[in-house]
Design an enzyme around this catalytic site. Structure first.
Site, PDB file in Angstrom:
ATOM      1  NE  ARG A  56      -4.891   9.412  -0.047  1.00 41.66           N
ATOM      2  CZ  ARG A  56      -4.702  10.345  -0.357  1.00 41.66           C
ATOM      3  NH1 ARG A  56      -3.448  10.847   0.046  1.00 41.66           N
ATOM      4  NH2 ARG A  56      -5.370  11.146  -0.825  1.00 41.66           N
ATOM      5  CG  HIS A 104       1.983  -3.647   2.387  1.00 42.11           C
ATOM      6  ND1 HIS A 104       2.092  -3.200   0.948  1.00 42.11           N
ATOM      7  CD2 HIS A 104       3.029  -4.331   2.446  1.00 42.11           C
ATOM      8  CE1 HIS A 104       2.751  -4.219   0.473  1.00 42.11           C
ATOM      9  NE2 HIS A 104       3.503  -4.752   1.216  1.00 42.11           N
ATOM     10  N   GLY A 169      -5.401  -6.897  -9.125  1.00 41.10           N
ATOM     11  CA  GLY A 169      -5.128  -5.535  -8.797  1.00 41.10           C
ATOM     12  C   GLY A 169      -3.875  -5.184  -8.209  1.00 41.10           C
ATOM     13  CB  THR A 170      -1.088  -6.553  -6.640  1.00 39.98           C
ATOM     14  OG1 THR A 170       0.118  -6.258  -6.556  1.00 39.98           O
ATOM     15  CG2 THR A 170      -1.526  -8.092  -7.168  1.00 39.98           C
TER      16      THR A 170
HETATM   17  P1  OAD Z   1       0.190  -0.815  -7.738  1.00 41.57           P
HETATM   18  O1  OAD Z   1      -0.684   0.688  -8.087  1.00 41.57           O
HETATM   19  O2  OAD Z   1       1.479  -0.917  -8.221  1.00 41.57           O
HETATM   20  O3  OAD Z   1      -0.754  -1.741  -9.073  1.00 41.57           O
HETATM   21  C1  OAD Z   1      -1.968  -1.719  -9.076  1.00 41.57           C
HETATM   22  C2  OAD Z   1      -2.452  -2.531 -10.161  1.00 41.57           C
HETATM   23  O4  OAD Z   1      -3.734  -2.711 -10.465  1.00 41.57           O
HETATM   24  C3  OAD Z   1      -1.908  -2.318 -11.513  1.00 41.57           C
HETATM   25  O5  OAD Z   1      -1.114  -3.389 -12.130  1.00 41.57           O
HETATM   26  C4  OAD Z   1      -2.990  -1.752 -12.474  1.00 41.57           C
HETATM   27  O6  OAD Z   1      -3.160  -2.307 -13.998  1.00 41.57           O
HETATM   28  C5  OAD Z   1      -4.168  -2.485 -11.783  1.00 41.57           C
HETATM   29  N1  OAD Z   1      -5.383  -2.013 -11.936  1.00 41.57           N
HETATM   30  C6  OAD Z   1      -5.890  -0.658 -12.289  1.00 41.57           C
HETATM   31  N2  OAD Z   1      -7.391  -0.520 -12.058  1.00 41.57           N
HETATM   32  C7  OAD Z   1      -7.658  -1.791 -11.899  1.00 41.57           C
HETATM   33  C8  OAD Z   1      -9.133  -2.261 -11.622  1.00 41.57           C
HETATM   34  N3  OAD Z   1     -10.212  -1.564 -11.869  1.00 41.57           N
HETATM   35  N4  OAD Z   1      -9.293  -3.539 -11.565  1.00 41.57           N
HETATM   36  C9  OAD Z   1      -8.194  -4.269 -11.415  1.00 41.57           C
HETATM   37  N5  OAD Z   1      -6.870  -4.040 -11.459  1.00 41.57           N
HETATM   38  C10 OAD Z   1      -6.799  -2.562 -11.818  1.00 41.57           C
HETATM   39  O7  OAD Z   1      -0.558  -1.322  -6.546  1.00 41.57           O
HETATM   40  P2  OAD Z   1      -0.072  -2.531  -5.585  1.00 41.57           P
HETATM   41  O8  OAD Z   1       0.323  -3.631  -6.332  1.00 41.57           O
HETATM   42  O9  OAD Z   1      -1.036  -2.901  -4.703  1.00 41.57           O
HETATM   43  O10 OAD Z   1       2.640  -0.153  -0.165  1.00 41.57           O
HETATM   44  O11 OAD Z   1       1.235  -2.004  -5.040  1.00 41.57           O
HETATM   45  C11 OAD Z   1       1.766  -2.629  -4.009  1.00 41.57           C
HETATM   46  C12 OAD Z   1       2.437  -1.542  -2.763  1.00 41.57           C
HETATM   47  O12 OAD Z   1       3.081  -0.411  -3.430  1.00 41.57           O
HETATM   48  C13 OAD Z   1       1.352  -0.954  -2.071  1.00 41.57           C
HETATM   49  O13 OAD Z   1       0.724  -1.880  -0.976  1.00 41.57           O
HETATM   50  C14 OAD Z   1       2.023   0.224  -1.322  1.00 41.57           C
HETATM   51  C15 OAD Z   1       2.914   0.595  -2.733  1.00 41.57           C
HETATM   52  O14 OAD Z   1       3.700   1.389  -2.502  1.00 41.57           O
HETATM   53  C16 OAD Z   1       2.780   0.593   0.789  1.00 41.57           C
HETATM   54  O15 OAD Z   1       2.184   1.868   0.741  1.00 41.57           O
HETATM   55  C17 OAD Z   1       3.794  -0.017   1.638  1.00 41.57           C
END
Ligand code: OAD
Length: 230
Positions: A56, A104, A169-170
């Site tokens: 990564r 994180h 994006g979360t």
């Molecule tokens: P997720 O992978 O859970 O969610 C990503 C979000 O981004 C989803 O809702 C997608 O629909 C959206 N998405 C995808 N492509 C996109 C784009 N081009 N523009 C905008 N949005 C888009 O990621 P997080 O919510 O960040 O923790 O995940 C939270 C945590 O879970 C991370 O920080 C990580 C993970 O396990 C650790 O590693 C501790």
């Protein structure tokens, strides 16, 4: 100066070429998330986990910020902006954001397994041969599942002062980060940008069902309109 809080997740970096976590059936670059992002996973197979984050980190050197990161950074011309990110990449900083809180952790830092306060900058691989001055194994400076989120208190304090919030994006699946939006003052406008949002527009929440690059620009335009009229 009005305060804007950005709550960002993996999707803001998707258009830069970094994979999100939950868009691929719970697999993260082919791995079960618990295998590579938990203390148990590290205990079971430290080499696998170190290699995973080494990949990564190496990938991070090959990607660039995208329009969304730049648009967020440009908000600092008119507002006090605080980026609270779940991402471990440095793309917000590289785009020019100056106040970035990493909930994180950060890929470009390493810390001692025995002393959580021994945190150092780290740009290359971490191996099983890398130890802190006290002789303990070094590990990625990442908050794994089941570990505390030390920056949470600061994140809550910042969000409670927001004049506007952008969530981008979360998936809002991982707590405590997912609960942060509820600390914003009641009347504060919240803009959520996601091509596959989990929430619908409601009250002061406006959902923009788009990719980060175009959606963040729209949210910024809406914020200019709403904050310059108050
Ligand atoms: P997720 O992978 O859970 O969610 C990503 C979000 O981004 C989803 O809702 C997608 O629909 C959206 N998405 C995808 N492509 C996109 C784009 N081009 N523009 C905008 N949005 C888009 O990621 P997080 O919510 O960040 O923790 O995940 C939270 C945590 O879970 C991370 O920080 C990580 C993970 O396990 C650790 O590693 C501790």
């Amino acid at each position: 100066m009005k305060k804007i809080i950005i709550l960002s997740g993996a999707g803001v970096s998707a258009e830069s070429g970094i994979a999100t976590f939950r868009d691929a059936d719970g697999l993260w670059e082919g791995h079960d998330v618990m295998e590579v992002a938990s203390p148990q996973g590290f205990e079971n197979n430290p080499t696998l986990v170190l290699d995973f984050y080494n990949q990564r980190r190496a990938q991070l050197h090959t990607v660039e910020p995208n329009e969304a990161h730049y648009c967020i950074a440009a908000l600092e011309r008119n507002y006090e902006v605080h980026v609270i990110t779940q991402n471990v990449d440095d793309l917000h900083e590289r785009a020019g954001s100056t106040n970035v809180l990493h909930l994180h952790g950060e890929l470009l830092k390493a810390r001692s397994t025995s002393n959580p306060n021994y945190i150092v900058d780290w740009t290359d691989d971490i191996t099983v041969a890398d130890s802190c001055p006290e002789g303990s194994q070094m590990r990625p400076h990442i908050v794994w599942f089941g570990e505390e989120v030390p920056a949470m208190e600061t994140a809550i304090e910042l969000t409670a002062q927001a004049d506007a919030v952008i969530i981008v994006g979360t998936s809002l699946q991982v707590y405590p980060a997912a609960g942060l939006m509820h600390y914003a003052p009641q009347e504060t406008p919240i803009y959520l940008i996601d091509p596959r949002p989990n929430l619908k527009s409601n009250g002061n929440l406006t959902v923009i069902e788009e990719n980060a690059s175009t959606g963040v620009r729209k949210a910024c335009d809406m914020i200019h309109l709403s904050l310059t009229n108050t």
